[in-house]
Design a protein around this motif. Structure first.
Motif, PDB file in Angstrom:
ATOM      1  N   ALA A 153       1.077  -1.231   0.115  1.00  0.00           N
ATOM      2  CA  ALA A 153       0.083  -0.016  -0.102  1.00  0.00           C
ATOM      3  C   ALA A 153       0.790   1.264   0.029  1.00  0.00           C
ATOM      4  N   THR A 154       0.225   2.116  -0.796  1.00  0.00           N
ATOM      5  CA  THR A 154       1.112   3.518  -0.648  1.00  0.00           C
ATOM      6  C   THR A 154       0.219   4.363   0.575  1.00  0.00           C
ATOM      7  N   ARG A 155       0.870   5.460   0.950  1.00  0.00           N
ATOM      8  CA  ARG A 155       0.529   6.299   1.971  1.00  0.00           C
ATOM      9  C   ARG A 155      -0.919   6.609   1.582  1.00  0.00           C
ATOM     10  N   GLU A 156      -1.187   6.974   0.337  1.00  0.00           N
ATOM     11  CA  GLU A 156      -2.600   7.662  -0.084  1.00  0.00           C
ATOM     12  C   GLU A 156      -3.724   6.470   0.160  1.00  0.00           C
ATOM     13  N   GLU A 157      -3.158   5.158   0.081  1.00  0.00           N
ATOM     14  CA  GLU A 157      -4.350   4.014   0.154  1.00  0.00           C
ATOM     15  C   GLU A 157      -4.687   3.796   1.540  1.00  0.00           C
ATOM     16  N   ILE A 158      -3.982   4.251   2.546  1.00  0.00           N
ATOM     17  CA  ILE A 158      -4.414   3.710   4.057  1.00  0.00           C
ATOM     18  C   ILE A 158      -5.118   4.876   4.637  1.00  0.00           C
ATOM     19  N   HIS A 159      -5.973   4.402   5.195  1.00  0.00           N
ATOM     20  CA  HIS A 159      -6.976   5.212   6.012  1.00  0.00           C
ATOM     21  C   HIS A 159      -6.610   5.567   7.309  1.00  0.00           C
ATOM     22  N   TRP A 160      -6.907   6.896   7.692  1.00  0.00           N
ATOM     23  CA  TRP A 160      -6.397   7.145   9.088  1.00  0.00           C
ATOM     24  C   TRP A 160      -7.777   6.911   9.841  1.00  0.00           C
ATOM     25  N   MET A 161      -7.269   6.539  11.146  1.00  0.00           N
ATOM     26  CA  MET A 161      -8.340   6.314  12.308  1.00  0.00           C
ATOM     27  C   MET A 161      -8.803   7.461  13.005  1.00  0.00           C
ATOM     28  N   PRO A 162      -9.947   7.464  13.344  1.00  0.00           N
ATOM     29  CA  PRO A 162     -10.541   8.700  14.027  1.00  0.00           C
ATOM     30  C   PRO A 162     -10.045   9.026  15.488  1.00  0.00           C
ATOM     31  N   LYS A 163      -8.615   8.880  15.601  1.00  0.00           N
ATOM     32  CA  LYS A 163      -8.118   9.524  16.882  1.00  0.00           C
ATOM     33  C   LYS A 163      -7.213  10.622  16.938  1.00  0.00           C
TER      34      LYS A 163
END
Length: 468
Positions: free
Chosen positions: A148-158
């Motif tokens: 995965a690239t950085r852009e493909e990974i989703h940030w968690m809501p923390k």
């Protein structure tokens, strides 16, 4: 990356004696009470639609956490994320938390021996597999996300991650990669006194490069072999030099809590936490303690014990001192060698003779030579004859320490048997990274077939193995 909840005690004004008192209060003088806590992270991939995409919070991770509560008795943790989002679970002294890119982390309960630790993680794998298989999610154990690239990974809501996301690129080039694309297995150990904390810190910092080699499991980045056995370890060299890496103070006698605190005081902060809100603050803790801080709303804040505890949890050296000693230098690995991590470190840290013998392996190195060894371990790992020989001796020492402890399971085996898979790798001169390379090849790419191959090679739990 655990957070520190605010309590009446932690919100009291910080006193100078609190800086070292935090460590003194954690001492466990009776060595028979010393325990082990193990932590393990893994990457989630949604495989049900055949696209093999990194998991999202709402669509995937939240469903896993809800199933853990419904089926296995886990309860919501104390901290909530953005808009009240569920971001942690607790059960029987253990916790499940989410790293920035959705990495799913079990922080095990403090347990008396490695047999119990391995039972705990076996149960976790079974629970995660049962839930995730039904949801079409697979979990990979690798030190760096293989495709995965950085852009493909989703940030968690923390909310704390938003502050770190903004700050880390100002002090290093790969802080965002650390947050989104790395996973580790690590363990926590007690200490009886200040002297023992220093001895164990020196030993652990001294041999941590070798454990990086023993657990190296991240040769791939964005579908290509980048020539490192542990890209995760290499990534940490360009995150934030002020708070990461090997600490010279660990090798400079005499050790004291004051010296560790002095280092921590000089490191810039990420934030303070008030009423569940993370307020960015990037001055050295010493400055904040001396002058306080007036936030953009005009509210004045003074340093508290909770601020100090939170700050200590945002320091990322290879070995970290908290209310326990935390060994941090290893890639996430599959179940077959996961339990070797706490076993190896217990054999070295909880047996004095083993600790002395292990220290002698690296005692004569100067600091520059320690950095060179660390680089060699992250790049070549067990393919290096020097590293391989040192790792074999280290495993022998740890095995002797575990055998002397003589804690046996129902089949009569001491904790040393958990080292068997590592010894097989060392005997072959092959790291887990090399095992993955043999399965996948150097240039698999990032198409669906390649992503499926990565999931199969690094599989930890959940859907995916039935493919192909």
């Amino acid at each position: 990356m655990s957070s520190t909840p605010e309590t009446p005690a932690s919100s009291a004004p910080l006193q100078p004696e609190d800086l070292t008192g935090f460590f003194r209060r954690a001492e466990r003088p009776d060595r028979r009470t010393h325990k082990i806590g193990t932590e393990h992270e893994k990457f989630g991939v949604f495989v049900a639609d055949g696209e093999y995409r990194p998991v999202e919070y709402e669509a995937h991770v939240l469903a896993v956490m809800n199933s853990f509560m419904e089926r296995f008795g886990w309860q919501p943790g104390g901290e909530r994320g953005n808009d009240g989002a569920l971001i942690s679970l607790v059960r029987d002294g253990a916790s499940i938390t989410l790293e920035p890119g959705g990495q799913f982390e079990l922080s095990g309960a403090p347990l008396a021996d490695v047999h119990l630790t391995c039972q705990e993680f076996t149960q976790h794998q079974r629970e995660l597999h049962a839930v995730s298989q039904e949801l079409g999610i697979a979990w990979m154990a690798s030190g760096f996300h293989p495709f995965a690239t950085r852009e493909e990974i989703h940030w968690m809501p923390k909310p704390r991650y938003a502050v770190m996301r903004a700050y880390l690129p100002t002090v290093g080039q790969r802080g965002i990669d650390m947050m989104l694309r790395t996973c580790t297995v690590q363990a926590n150990f007690d200490f009886a006194s200040e002297e023992q904390a220093g001895t164990r810190l020196r030993l652990a910092m001294g041999v941590s490069a070798l454990t990086t080699a023993l657990f190296a499991n991240s040769p791939y980045k964005e579908g290509e072999d980048r020539g490192f056995a542990s890209l995760r370890s290499d990534n940490w060299t360009d995150v934030d030099a002020a708070r990461c890496g090997l600490l010279p103070l660990a090798f400079e006698a005499p050790f004291s809590y004051e010296r560790y605190a002095a280092w921590a005081l000089a490191v810039p902060m990420f934030f303070i936490r008030r009423q569940g809100r993370y307020i960015p603050l990037h001055v050295p803790f010493r400055e904040y303690m001396a002058t306080g801080y007036v936030d953009p709303d005009g509210v004045r804040h003074t340093a508290t014990l909770g601020d100090w505890e939170l700050h200590l949890s945002t320091l990322f050296p290879e070995i970290r001192l908290k209310p326990y000693l935390e060994v941090r230098g290893c890639d996430s690995v599959q179940q077959n060698i996961l339990c070797a991590l706490p076993a190896l470190w217990k054999g070295l840290l909880y047996d004095d003779d083993a600790g002395e013998a292990a220290w002698e392996l690296v005692a004569d190195l100067d600091f520059g030579e320690r950095l060179t060894l660390w680089s060699e371990c992250r790049q070549a790992a067990l393919a290096s004859p020097r590293v391989r020989a040192l790792c074999q001796r280290l495993l022998t020492i740890a095995r002797e320490g575990l055998d002397r402890a003589d804690i046996r399971d129902r089949r009569g085996r001491t904790e040393a048997f958990f080292l068997d898979p590592l010894e097989a790798l060392v005997a072959a001169g092959t790291s887990a990274a090399d095992v993955a390379r043999a399965k996948i090849g150097p240039h698999p790419g990032r198409d669906v077939a390649a992503r499926r191959a990565f999931v199969r090679a690094f599989h930890f739990a959940g859907a995916g193995l039935e493919e192909g």
